[in-house]
Design a protein around this motif. Structure first.
Motif, PDB file in Angstrom:
ATOM      1  N   SER A   1      85.955  70.095  68.248  1.00  0.00           N
ATOM      2  CA  SER A   1      84.664  70.657  67.836  1.00  0.00           C
ATOM      3  C   SER A   1      84.767  72.133  67.475  1.00  0.00           C
TER       4      SER A   1
ATOM      5  N   LEU B   1      87.833  66.021  72.226  1.00  0.00           N
ATOM      6  CA  LEU B   1      86.634  66.155  71.393  1.00  0.00           C
ATOM      7  C   LEU B   1      86.076  67.570  71.424  1.00  0.00           C
TER       8      LEU B   1
ATOM      9  N   TRP C   1      83.106  60.348  67.012  1.00  0.00           N
ATOM     10  CA  TRP C   1      83.369  61.626  66.341  1.00  0.00           C
ATOM     11  C   TRP C   1      82.957  61.543  64.863  1.00  0.00           C
TER      12      TRP C   1
ATOM     13  N   ALA D   1      78.750  64.180  70.673  1.00  0.00           N
ATOM     14  CA  ALA D   1      79.843  63.210  70.508  1.00  0.00           C
ATOM     15  C   ALA D   1      80.662  63.109  71.779  1.00  0.00           C
TER      16      ALA D   1
ATOM     17  N   GLY E   1      79.246  68.209  68.254  1.00  0.00           N
ATOM     18  CA  GLY E   1      80.472  68.033  69.034  1.00  0.00           C
ATOM     19  C   GLY E   1      80.179  67.725  70.493  1.00  0.00           C
TER      20      GLY E   1
END
Length: 140
Positions: free
Chosen positions: A72, A68, A128, A22, A19
């Protein structure tokens, strides 16, 4: 003497690290897209509810990082119990990114701005998906 090969296992980072990776990759990529859009003449303004707002680099980074990171956390918590759920949530994230592409296209008075922002949605979704699905298959 044996010439056989040892089993190869894919070792992928833990979900929380995926996460963060990303988030960092999408933030950098979206910052680059923002700069390219500006250089191409996009005015980077959107009109929502009659109010005009400028989209700045800080806005781009905030609206990339926050979703994001927030995605996560539940992915990390839920996928610890069910490994397949990680892949489902990865595809769901891409679906959300694609579903929200019309928003900047419709609310940006200038097409260059709308498509620049839409590209950022797609980048975030693809990064993602890639980060959550890479290394999900094990080779033996």
């Amino acid at each position: 003497m044996t010439t056989g090969t040892a089993p190869v296992h894919t070792i992928a980072p833990p979900i929380w690290r995926r996460g963060l990776i990303a988030t960092a990759v999408a933030a950098v990529a979206n910052a680059v897209v923002f700069r390219i859009g500006n250089a191409a003449g996009a005015d980077m303004t959107v009109v929502m509810a009659g109010t005009t707002a400028s989209v700045t680099l800080v806005t781009v980074l905030t609206t990339t990082v926050l979703p994001l990171v927030l995605a996560s956390i539940p992915t990390w918590l839920l996928a610890r119990r069910n490994r397949r759920l990680r892949t489902v949530l990865a595809w769901a994230g891409l679906a959300v990114a694609i579903a929200t592409i019309p928003v900047p296209v419709l609310f940006a008075p200038q097409p260059a701005t709308g498509w620049t922002l839409a590209t950022m949605h797609l980048i975030a979704g693809l990064v993602w998906l890639g980060s959550m699905t890479i290394g999900t298959r094990r080779r033996v």
